[in-house]
Design an enzyme around this catalytic site. Structure first.
Site, mmCIF file in Angstrom:
data_model
loop_
_atom_site.group_PDB
_atom_site.id
_atom_site.type_symbol
_atom_site.label_atom_id
_atom_site.label_comp_id
_atom_site.label_asym_id
_atom_site.label_seq_id
_atom_site.Cartn_x
_atom_site.Cartn_y
_atom_site.Cartn_z
ATOM 1 N N ASP A 31 15.880 53.275 44.710
ATOM 2 C CA ASP A 31 15.557 51.889 44.362
ATOM 3 C C ASP A 31 16.037 51.036 45.532
ATOM 4 O OD1 ASP A 31 14.898 50.513 41.325
ATOM 5 O OD2 ASP A 31 15.577 49.156 42.908
ATOM 6 N N TYR A 91 -0.333 39.939 39.248
ATOM 7 C CA TYR A 91 0.080 41.296 38.864
ATOM 8 C C TYR A 91 -1.159 42.126 38.493
ATOM 9 C CZ TYR A 91 2.295 44.872 35.823
ATOM 10 O OH TYR A 91 2.703 46.035 35.212
ATOM 11 N N ILE A 113 6.120 48.359 27.300
ATOM 12 C CA ILE A 113 7.035 49.456 26.963
ATOM 13 C C ILE A 113 8.301 48.879 26.322
ATOM 14 C CG2 ILE A 113 8.351 51.415 27.868
ATOM 15 C CD1 ILE A 113 5.267 51.736 28.077
ATOM 16 N N GLY A 129 11.686 52.784 42.726
ATOM 17 C CA GLY A 129 11.945 51.831 41.633
ATOM 18 C C GLY A 129 12.646 52.495 40.463
ATOM 19 N N GLY A 130 13.496 53.469 40.762
ATOM 20 C CA GLY A 130 14.074 54.342 39.728
ATOM 21 C C GLY A 130 15.139 53.698 38.857
ATOM 22 N N LEU A 131 15.594 52.499 39.208
ATOM 23 C CA LEU A 131 16.619 51.851 38.373
ATOM 24 C C LEU A 131 16.005 50.908 37.345
ATOM 25 C CD1 LEU A 131 19.374 50.983 41.014
ATOM 26 C CD2 LEU A 131 19.127 53.032 39.591
ATOM 27 N N ASP A 150 13.879 50.723 50.112
ATOM 28 C CA ASP A 150 12.899 49.640 49.937
ATOM 29 C C ASP A 150 11.559 50.254 50.286
ATOM 30 O OD1 ASP A 150 11.068 47.478 50.527
ATOM 31 O OD2 ASP A 150 12.816 46.159 50.413
ATOM 32 N N ILE A 151 10.581 50.121 49.397
ATOM 33 C CA ILE A 151 9.326 50.861 49.589
ATOM 34 C C ILE A 151 8.535 50.385 50.810
ATOM 35 C CG2 ILE A 151 8.827 51.804 47.309
ATOM 36 C CD1 ILE A 151 7.183 49.074 47.063
ATOM 37 N N GLN A 178 13.203 49.690 34.138
ATOM 38 C CA GLN A 178 13.130 50.038 32.716
ATOM 39 C C GLN A 178 12.614 51.471 32.524
ATOM 40 O OE1 GLN A 178 10.272 47.845 30.366
ATOM 41 N NE2 GLN A 178 11.165 48.506 28.438
#
Ligand code: NAD
Ligand code: SER
Length: 322
Positions: free
Chosen positions: A38, A145, A175, A12-14, A56-57, A16
């Site tokens: 990502d 969530y 954040i 998920g590096g792209l 994709d994880i 926020q």
């Protein structure tokens, strides 16, 4: 005994947080030792700064190939569906957040990794939590969530206690940052207000003016991850669920802070489905455990954050980047 962290894979590096955390990790661990990933492709400028791969994880085969190719010993797992998007599509939130985390934990175990970092959130709490949330306040979230974040924390602690896998995580507040817009959470209003102030000098907020939530500026968020990852494991009594405080304010106070630097800034309110999510979360958090166990200490307050956010976004606006 803590194993050395040498080669890190960020999922998920792209997003926020990832878009800025990857740079900080590379400063500490070396550009080529931090592999960004990502599910979407990255910009050329991201790819020029160090290794990037589409991942994709839920795709275990590609996950394992990256782990083998780069001798990955640490995963910083940021891929997730946040609260707003998750309430619109709870099945997706469950699928990505739970299956993603369990894949990461199982791979951490299989490859005997040094460390796994998985963030949690203030979304672990629900309406029965005291407005000032303690480390051990009840965890009864009312969003999908939040359900995945509570289950994620419990799962992480299970892997630590049963298998000795060194899993760490913090309950991030909302954040606030100027680099990459947030990905669909309830606290997004506290970022949008700055973008809209710079672009239009006005903002229509999707929660009421008296809505108060815990927040944190990105430099403190980055510091928290770097510091917790480096802490000696024997100092930690908690692992995946550290409360993390920084600042708390309601929207009116935030708007007043913006007005101080943007005279004429106007705000109005049109609450939507995210109001009830915000109302279910605490106003402030008590983070004594993080302070005692690994020396957590935030640096920014509302005024210093507002000045820095507006300065950064005005430059982006002048260069037509927002
Ligand atoms: P984000 O929404 O900005 O980024 C998430 C990234 O995950 C996106 O780039 C998206 O493309 C990617 N992603 C989604 N599904 C994927 C999949 N199946 N495979 C691979 N990648 C996928 O989120 P963020 O704000 O950077 O949050 C990172 C972590 O921090 C999450 O666990 C989040 O719950 C947590 N957190 C964030 C905040 C905040 O305010 N930003 C607060 C509390 C906790
Ligand atoms: N910023 C996140 C959200 O609102 C909190 O985890 O979803």
């Amino acid at each position: 005994m803590k194993k050395d962290i040498k080669n890190i894979l960020v999922t998920g590096g792209l997003g926020q947080i990832g878009s800025e955390l990857i740079g900080e990790l590379r400063k500490k661990y070396g550009a080529n030792n931090v592999v960004a990933s990502d599910m979407h492709d990255a910009s050329d400028s991201m790819k020029n700064k160090g290794p990037f791969h589409i991942l994709d994880i839920k795709d275990i085969a590609t996950f394992e190939k990256l782990i083998n190719d780069y001798k990955i010993d640490t995963i910083v797992h940021l891929a997730a569906i946040l609260s707003g998007v998750g309430e619109k599509n709870p099945a997706l939130a469950w699928d990505v957040n739970m299956n993603g985390s369990i894949n990461v934990l199982n791979l951490g175990l299989k490859y005997e990794m040094a460390q796994i970092f998985i963030p949690s959130s203030i979304a672990v709490w629900g309406p029965d939590c005291p407005k000032n949330a303690l480390q051990d306040s009840p965890l009864h979230p009312t969003t999908m969530y939040g359900v995945t974040k509570v289950a994620g924390e419990v799962l992480c602690d299970y892997y630590f206690n049963k298998y000795g896998l060194d899993v760490r995580g913090v309950r991030f507040p909302g954040i606030i940052s100027a680099e990459t817009p947030p990905g669909g959470g309830t606290t997004d209003y506290a970022v949008e207000i700055f973008y809209e102030a710079v672009k239009n000098n006005k903002y229509t907020c999707f929660v009421r003016e008296d809505t108060k939530l815990p927040m944190m500026y990105m430099p403190d968020c980055l510091k928290s991850v770097i510091d917790l990852m480096a802490a000696p494991v024997e100092n930690l009594k908690h692992h995946s669920s550290f409360n993390l405080g920084s600042m708390s304010f309601n929207v009116k106070t935030l708007a007043d802070s913006v007005k101080k630097y943007m005279p004429g800034f106007e705000i109005d309110y049109l609450p939507d489905f995210r109001q009830s999510i915000a109302d279910s979360w605490p106003d402030t958090v008590v983070d004594t455990s993080a302070r005692e166990e690994w020396g957590w200490m935030p640096s920014y307050d509302l005024d210093s954050m507002t000045r820095d956010m507006l300065e950064k976004l005005k430059i982006k606006h002048q260069n037509a980047l927002i």
